[in-house]
Design a protein around this motif. Structure first.
Motif, PDB file in Angstrom:
ATOM      1  N   SER A 108       0.829  -1.207   0.000  1.00 42.80           N
ATOM      2  CA  SER A 108       0.000   0.000   0.000  1.00 42.80           C
ATOM      3  C   SER A 108       0.866   1.260   0.000  1.00 42.80           C
ATOM      4  O   SER A 108       0.603   2.208  -0.744  1.00 42.80           O
ATOM      5  CB  SER A 108      -0.922  -0.017   1.221  1.00 42.80           C
ATOM      6  N   ASP A 111       2.439   1.566  -3.391  1.00 38.36           N
ATOM      7  CA  ASP A 111       1.436   2.017  -4.359  1.00 38.36           C
ATOM      8  C   ASP A 111       1.229   3.522  -4.265  1.00 38.36           C
ATOM      9  O   ASP A 111       1.135   4.222  -5.282  1.00 38.36           O
ATOM     10  CB  ASP A 111       0.094   1.307  -4.140  1.00 38.36           C
ATOM     11  N   THR A 112       1.168   4.034  -3.028  1.00 38.53           N
ATOM     12  CA  THR A 112       1.006   5.474  -2.822  1.00 38.53           C
ATOM     13  C   THR A 112       2.208   6.229  -3.379  1.00 38.53           C
ATOM     14  O   THR A 112       2.056   7.237  -4.081  1.00 38.53           O
ATOM     15  CB  THR A 112       0.831   5.783  -1.322  1.00 38.53           C
ATOM     16  N   GLU A 115       2.064   6.177  -7.184  1.00 42.34           N
ATOM     17  CA  GLU A 115       1.058   7.100  -7.709  1.00 42.34           C
ATOM     18  C   GLU A 115       1.538   8.544  -7.603  1.00 42.34           C
ATOM     19  O   GLU A 115       1.346   9.342  -8.534  1.00 42.34           O
ATOM     20  CB  GLU A 115      -0.280   6.922  -6.968  1.00 42.34           C
TER      21      GLU A 115
END
Length: 160
Positions: A108, A111-112, A115
């Motif tokens: 997670s 992923d952040t 992005e």
């Protein structure tokens, strides 16, 4: 793998180990109970029947002796390896669940970060595209100018 080796070792010790109050029968193998390399119990009925016919009381004692009998030792081993408390398999399952949670949190977070980096690169790309567009417009304007022939100083004075 480490836990699997411990389970295999414990089962082998249970099968071949001698109880402290060993009577006529000193191992489960002598009664026809074997554990294969996959950890599965097998029973040789003929060997067990022969042992029962030879000395039924000794066979019963082997299985039922308090704390030292095969049944008690097997139950204790199962509790140690797979019981609800702090058994080997419970601890392993808890450790794996914790590792999965940690890895999911890390995924997670990554992923952040990914992005954010994607958005930063897209913004940088759009800005560069805008600059290139302005430069192309400026180049088009510059190319649209007509070249003016140079004036010669001597030629303009002769006309006076």
């Amino acid at each position: 793998a480490k836990g699997g080796l411990r389970i295999e070792t414990e089962l082998t010790d249970l099968e071949t180990g001698r109880p402290m109050s060993a009577g006529t029968y000193q191992s489960a193998g002598a009664l026809g109970i074997d554990i294969n390399d996959q950890g599965q119990l097998s029973l040789d009925k003929d060997r067990l029947a022969a042992a029962l016919a030879n000395d039924r009381a000794a066979v019963e004692g082997f299985f039922s002796a308090n704390e030292l009998g095969f049944s008690s030792r097997f139950a204790a081993l199962v509790e140690t390896l797979a019981g609800k408390g702090h058994s080997l398999l419970t601890n392993r399952a808890t450790a794996l669940a914790d590792k999965i949670d940690t890895n999911n949190q890390r995924i997670s977070l990554l992923d952040t970060r990914l992005e954010n980096e994607r958005q930063r690169l897209l913004t940088q790309f759009y800005r560069m595209e805008a600059i290139v567009g302005k430069m192309q417009n400026n180049l088009a304007v510059l190319q649209s100018f007509q070249a003016v022939p140079p004036l010669t100083v001597g030629a303009s004075n002769q006309g006076n």
